[in-house]
Design a protein around this motif. Structure first.
Motif, PDB file in Angstrom:
ATOM      1  N   LEU A   1       0.829  -1.209   0.000  1.00  0.00           N
ATOM      2  CA  LEU A   1       0.000   0.000   0.000  1.00  0.00           C
ATOM      3  C   LEU A   1       0.864   1.259   0.000  1.00  0.00           C
ATOM      4  O   LEU A   1       0.538   2.258  -0.664  1.00  0.00           O
ATOM      5  CB  LEU A   1      -0.922   0.004   1.225  1.00  0.00           C
ATOM      6  N   SER A   2       1.966   1.209   0.732  1.00  0.00           N
ATOM      7  CA  SER A   2       2.867   2.348   0.763  1.00  0.00           C
ATOM      8  C   SER A   2       3.426   2.635  -0.627  1.00  0.00           C
ATOM      9  O   SER A   2       3.492   3.793  -1.075  1.00  0.00           O
ATOM     10  CB  SER A   2       4.008   2.085   1.748  1.00  0.00           C
ATOM     11  N   LYS A   3       3.807   1.566  -1.341  1.00  0.00           N
ATOM     12  CA  LYS A   3       4.329   1.735  -2.702  1.00  0.00           C
ATOM     13  C   LYS A   3       3.239   2.260  -3.638  1.00  0.00           C
ATOM     14  O   LYS A   3       3.490   3.105  -4.495  1.00  0.00           O
ATOM     15  CB  LYS A   3       4.869   0.399  -3.213  1.00  0.00           C
ATOM     16  N   ARG A   4       2.020   1.755  -3.456  1.00  0.00           N
ATOM     17  CA  ARG A   4       0.922   2.197  -4.316  1.00  0.00           C
ATOM     18  C   ARG A   4       0.642   3.684  -4.103  1.00  0.00           C
ATOM     19  O   ARG A   4       0.390   4.425  -5.075  1.00  0.00           O
ATOM     20  CB  ARG A   4      -0.351   1.388  -4.021  1.00  0.00           C
ATOM     21  N   MET A   5       0.664   4.130  -2.865  1.00  0.00           N
ATOM     22  CA  MET A   5       0.417   5.535  -2.582  1.00  0.00           C
ATOM     23  C   MET A   5       1.540   6.419  -3.126  1.00  0.00           C
ATOM     24  O   MET A   5       1.299   7.552  -3.554  1.00  0.00           O
ATOM     25  CB  MET A   5       0.242   5.763  -1.078  1.00  0.00           C
ATOM     26  N   ARG A   6       2.745   5.908  -3.143  1.00  0.00           N
ATOM     27  CA  ARG A   6       3.860   6.670  -3.720  1.00  0.00           C
ATOM     28  C   ARG A   6       3.612   6.913  -5.210  1.00  0.00           C
ATOM     29  O   ARG A   6       3.798   8.021  -5.720  1.00  0.00           O
ATOM     30  CB  ARG A   6       5.182   5.923  -3.520  1.00  0.00           C
ATOM     31  N   VAL A   7       3.151   5.863  -5.900  1.00  0.00           N
ATOM     32  CA  VAL A   7       2.829   6.010  -7.320  1.00  0.00           C
ATOM     33  C   VAL A   7       1.654   6.966  -7.502  1.00  0.00           C
ATOM     34  O   VAL A   7       1.625   7.784  -8.423  1.00  0.00           O
ATOM     35  CB  VAL A   7       2.516   4.632  -7.954  1.00  0.00           C
ATOM     36  N   SER A   8       0.656   6.884  -6.610  1.00  0.00           N
ATOM     37  CA  SER A   8      -0.484   7.799  -6.683  1.00  0.00           C
ATOM     38  C   SER A   8      -0.031   9.250  -6.546  1.00  0.00           C
ATOM     39  O   SER A   8      -0.552  10.145  -7.231  1.00  0.00           O
ATOM     40  CB  SER A   8      -1.501   7.467  -5.584  1.00  0.00           C
ATOM     41  N   ARG A   9       0.938   9.483  -5.667  1.00  0.00           N
ATOM     42  CA  ARG A   9       1.435  10.849  -5.503  1.00  0.00           C
ATOM     43  C   ARG A   9       2.162  11.319  -6.758  1.00  0.00           C
ATOM     44  O   ARG A   9       2.068  12.486  -7.149  1.00  0.00           O
ATOM     45  CB  ARG A   9       2.355  10.927  -4.278  1.00  0.00           C
ATOM     46  N   GLU A  10       2.882  10.407  -7.406  1.00  0.00           N
ATOM     47  CA  GLU A  10       3.550  10.759  -8.673  1.00  0.00           C
ATOM     48  C   GLU A  10       2.512  11.107  -9.741  1.00  0.00           C
ATOM     49  O   GLU A  10       2.696  12.043 -10.526  1.00  0.00           O
ATOM     50  CB  GLU A  10       4.426   9.595  -9.137  1.00  0.00           C
ATOM     51  N   ILE A  11       1.401  10.362  -9.739  1.00  0.00           N
ATOM     52  CA  ILE A  11       0.311  10.668 -10.671  1.00  0.00           C
ATOM     53  C   ILE A  11      -0.276  12.032 -10.352  1.00  0.00           C
ATOM     54  O   ILE A  11      -0.610  12.814 -11.252  1.00  0.00           O
ATOM     55  CB  ILE A  11      -0.777   9.565 -10.607  1.00  0.00           C
ATOM     56  N   GLY A  12      -0.402  12.346  -9.039  1.00  0.00           N
ATOM     57  CA  GLY A  12      -0.900  13.656  -8.637  1.00  0.00           C
ATOM     58  C   GLY A  12      -0.012  14.766  -9.159  1.00  0.00           C
ATOM     59  O   GLY A  12      -0.510  15.805  -9.623  1.00  0.00           O
ATOM     60  N   THR A  13       1.300  14.575  -9.093  1.00  0.00           N
ATOM     61  CA  THR A  13       2.231  15.574  -9.622  1.00  0.00           C
ATOM     62  C   THR A  13       2.054  15.748 -11.123  1.00  0.00           C
ATOM     63  O   THR A  13       2.042  16.869 -11.647  1.00  0.00           O
ATOM     64  CB  THR A  13       3.680  15.146  -9.310  1.00  0.00           C
ATOM     65  N   TYR A  14       1.875  14.629 -11.835  1.00  0.00           N
ATOM     66  CA  TYR A  14       1.665  14.682 -13.291  1.00  0.00           C
ATOM     67  C   TYR A  14       0.382  15.455 -13.610  1.00  0.00           C
ATOM     68  O   TYR A  14       0.354  16.289 -14.526  1.00  0.00           O
ATOM     69  CB  TYR A  14       1.582  13.262 -13.847  1.00  0.00           C
ATOM     70  N   LYS A  15      -0.694  15.166 -12.872  1.00  0.00           N
ATOM     71  CA  LYS A  15      -1.976  15.844 -13.117  1.00  0.00           C
ATOM     72  C   LYS A  15      -1.859  17.339 -12.863  1.00  0.00           C
ATOM     73  O   LYS A  15      -2.446  18.153 -13.595  1.00  0.00           O
ATOM     74  CB  LYS A  15      -3.063  15.244 -12.218  1.00  0.00           C
ATOM     75  N   LYS A  16      -1.100  17.715 -11.839  1.00  0.00           N
ATOM     76  CA  LYS A  16      -0.910  19.137 -11.550  1.00  0.00           C
ATOM     77  C   LYS A  16      -0.165  19.821 -12.679  1.00  0.00           C
ATOM     78  O   LYS A  16      -0.552  20.919 -13.130  1.00  0.00           O
ATOM     79  CB  LYS A  16      -0.155  19.288 -10.232  1.00  0.00           C
ATOM     80  N   GLU A  17       0.891  19.167 -13.167  1.00  0.00           N
ATOM     81  CA  GLU A  17       1.701  19.765 -14.235  1.00  0.00           C
ATOM     82  C   GLU A  17       0.922  19.902 -15.538  1.00  0.00           C
ATOM     83  O   GLU A  17       1.183  20.795 -16.338  1.00  0.00           O
ATOM     84  CB  GLU A  17       2.956  18.918 -14.460  1.00  0.00           C
ATOM     85  N   HIS A  18      -0.049  18.987 -15.757  1.00  0.00           N
ATOM     86  CA  HIS A  18      -0.801  18.991 -17.014  1.00  0.00           C
ATOM     87  C   HIS A  18      -2.231  19.508 -16.831  1.00  0.00           C
ATOM     88  O   HIS A  18      -3.087  19.336 -17.707  1.00  0.00           O
ATOM     89  CB  HIS A  18      -0.825  17.592 -17.613  1.00  0.00           C
ATOM     90  N   ASN A  19      -2.506  20.159 -15.667  1.00  0.00           N
ATOM     91  CA  ASN A  19      -3.799  20.779 -15.395  1.00  0.00           C
ATOM     92  C   ASN A  19      -4.962  19.797 -15.588  1.00  0.00           C
ATOM     93  O   ASN A  19      -5.984  20.126 -16.201  1.00  0.00           O
ATOM     94  CB  ASN A  19      -3.990  22.017 -16.284  1.00  0.00           C
ATOM     95  N   MET A  20      -4.807  18.599 -15.035  1.00  0.00           N
ATOM     96  CA  MET A  20      -5.844  17.569 -15.140  1.00  0.00           C
ATOM     97  C   MET A  20      -6.642  17.495 -13.840  1.00  0.00           C
ATOM     98  O   MET A  20      -6.127  17.824 -12.756  1.00  0.00           O
ATOM     99  CB  MET A  20      -5.210  16.194 -15.422  1.00  0.00           C
ATOM    100  N   THR A  21      -7.897  17.076 -13.932  1.00  0.00           N
ATOM    101  CA  THR A  21      -8.690  16.869 -12.720  1.00  0.00           C
ATOM    102  C   THR A  21      -8.148  15.668 -11.954  1.00  0.00           C
ATOM    103  O   THR A  21      -7.624  14.711 -12.551  1.00  0.00           O
ATOM    104  CB  THR A  21     -10.170  16.632 -13.055  1.00  0.00           C
ATOM    105  N   VAL A  22      -8.305  15.726 -10.635  1.00  0.00           N
ATOM    106  CA  VAL A  22      -7.803  14.625  -9.803  1.00  0.00           C
ATOM    107  C   VAL A  22      -8.604  13.354 -10.025  1.00  0.00           C
ATOM    108  O   VAL A  22      -8.057  12.265 -10.199  1.00  0.00           O
ATOM    109  CB  VAL A  22      -7.839  15.031  -8.309  1.00  0.00           C
ATOM    110  N   VAL A  23      -9.936  13.470 -10.010  1.00  0.00           N
ATOM    111  CA  VAL A  23     -10.790  12.286 -10.137  1.00  0.00           C
ATOM    112  C   VAL A  23     -11.080  11.999 -11.600  1.00  0.00           C
ATOM    113  O   VAL A  23     -11.542  12.882 -12.342  1.00  0.00           O
ATOM    114  CB  VAL A  23     -12.118  12.478  -9.375  1.00  0.00           C
ATOM    115  N   GLN A  24     -10.786  10.770 -12.010  1.00  0.00           N
ATOM    116  CA  GLN A  24     -11.055  10.293 -13.362  1.00  0.00           C
ATOM    117  C   GLN A  24     -12.076   9.157 -13.268  1.00  0.00           C
ATOM    118  O   GLN A  24     -11.712   7.999 -13.018  1.00  0.00           O
ATOM    119  CB  GLN A  24      -9.767   9.788 -14.016  1.00  0.00           C
ATOM    120  N   PRO A  25     -13.388   9.439 -13.398  1.00  0.00           N
ATOM    121  CA  PRO A  25     -14.431   8.428 -13.157  1.00  0.00           C
ATOM    122  C   PRO A  25     -14.264   7.161 -13.987  1.00  0.00           C
ATOM    123  O   PRO A  25     -14.495   6.062 -13.486  1.00  0.00           O
ATOM    124  CB  PRO A  25     -15.723   9.162 -13.530  1.00  0.00           C
ATOM    125  N   SER A  26     -13.865   7.284 -15.225  1.00  0.00           N
ATOM    126  CA  SER A  26     -13.732   6.086 -16.076  1.00  0.00           C
ATOM    127  C   SER A  26     -12.651   5.163 -15.544  1.00  0.00           C
ATOM    128  O   SER A  26     -12.807   3.934 -15.544  1.00  0.00           O
ATOM    129  CB  SER A  26     -13.420   6.500 -17.511  1.00  0.00           C
TER     130      SER A  26
END
Length: 354
Positions: free
Chosen positions: A285-310
């Protein structure tokens, strides 16, 4: 957390847990006495009957009130059983004690109201009788504990809890969802508190009484509060969840009461394996959350919404199907990944808003 408690001193057989049994409602003197005689014949020590019956909607049978209390007193005098009933107001407490009621319980609707619980606590100042508190109708552990704390602070030391399940708009098998994790957490938080199970209100059907009784024993509960009627099909309230005294005796005769302290070397080794696997789960779970945080950084840099329903729907469907193949329920796996997704979203929102 500790409550200042002393033993309940409620009669029970050595081979059986505490059992408090009797009809949902005290309908007539004949019905009360016949049910009590049959229960006494099968060795029951504690008789219950509702005298005041709070109903969800008006129009149903709401109990005989004080008129029924002499019937309970007669049960005690003739059979020797202790008698018990539900109280919801200070007046109920006063009348119940006046007629020698040995055990009181507080219903789920009353537990949900701190004002009502404080009024009962004030009425019970200096009274030394066992008092059981049912869980509130909604799954709120703090409200349940708070109600018992009010009674305990008023000097009620012979105190216990009743697990009767929790109301839900989404009815499935049970009348009230068991949500066993809540009484389990109560036992962890207040280890010195006796807990008994009310399978009648959890199940809502007499065919569910036996398995629910056994499940309560498997979880280390201290006893049972069961609705039993001499003629359940003709009961004036909750007919479908009551059993005859004979059927109840049969259910109790089949119960396997387990010793929670009898921990063998074999189960200790298995628990070590569980601990190791839990450690692995935490690392993953710790590793998964680390990847989630990296995704959060990517979304911030590319102005994407956090929640992706699909994407969320894809995860739920895929993992639910995998769970079934692995011998787990789809609902369980769905709930686990719902919680994981919520934590992932929370961490990504923190990153996006920095």
């Amino acid at each position: 957390m500790e409550l200042d408690l002393k033993p309940l001193n409620i009669p029970s057989d050595n081979e059986r847990p505490i059992v408090i049994a009797g009809p949902c409602s005290a309908e007539t003197e004949e019905q009360v006495m016949e049910t009590a005689r049959q229960l006494a014949k099968f060795g029951c020590h504690n008789f219950r009957a509702g005298v005041w019956k709070p109903r969800t909607k008006p129009g149903g049978f709401e109990g005989n009130g004080e008129k029924a209390l002499p019937w309970l007193k007669n049960v005690k005098e003739e059979t020797g059983m202790q008698i018990s009933t539900e109280v919801a107001t200070p007046e109920h407490v006063e009348l119940a004690l006046k007629y020698g009621v040995d055990i009181l319980w507080v219903g789920a609707r009353t537990t949900a109201n701190p004002f009502a619980m404080q009024a009962l606590a004030d009425a019970l100042q200096g009274v030394d009788v066992p008092v059981f508190v049912k869980n509130p109708v909604n799954p709120d552990l703090e409200l349940w504990i708070g109600g018992m704390q009010r009674l305990n602070q008023a000097g009620v030391k012979r105190l216990g809890a009743i697990h009767r399940g929790f109301s839900s708009y989404d009815k499935k098998i049970y009348r009230n969802l068991p949500m066993w994790q809540i009484p389990i957490e109560l036992r962890r938080r207040v280890p010195n508190l006796p807990i008994i199970c009310d399978p009648s209100h959890i199940g809502g059907r007499r065919d569910l009484i036996a398995p629910l009784c056994q499940q309560a024993m498997d979880m280390g509960f201290d006893g049972l509060l069961v609705e039993s009627h001499c003629n359940p099909d003709d009961a004036w309230s909750d007919a479908s969840q009551q059993v005859t005294p004979e059927v109840l005796d049969y259910i109790l005769s089949l119960l396997v009461v387990r010793d929670e302290k009898n921990t063998t070397e074999g189960i200790t080794q298995l628990r070590h394996q569980i601990d190791e696997l839990d450690d692995q789960i935490m690392n993953i779970l710790s590793k998964r959350m680390r990847v989630s945080r990296e995704i959060g950084t990517y979304k911030k840099e590319h102005n994407m919404t956090v929640v992706q329903p699909s994407r969320y729907n894809e995860i739920q469907e895929k993992r639910g199907a995998q769970g079934v193949l692995c011998g787990m329920s789809a609902d369980f796996v769905s709930h686990v990944f719902e919680l994981i997704h919520e934590e992932s979203v929370r961490q990504q929102v923190e990153i996006v808003n920095k």
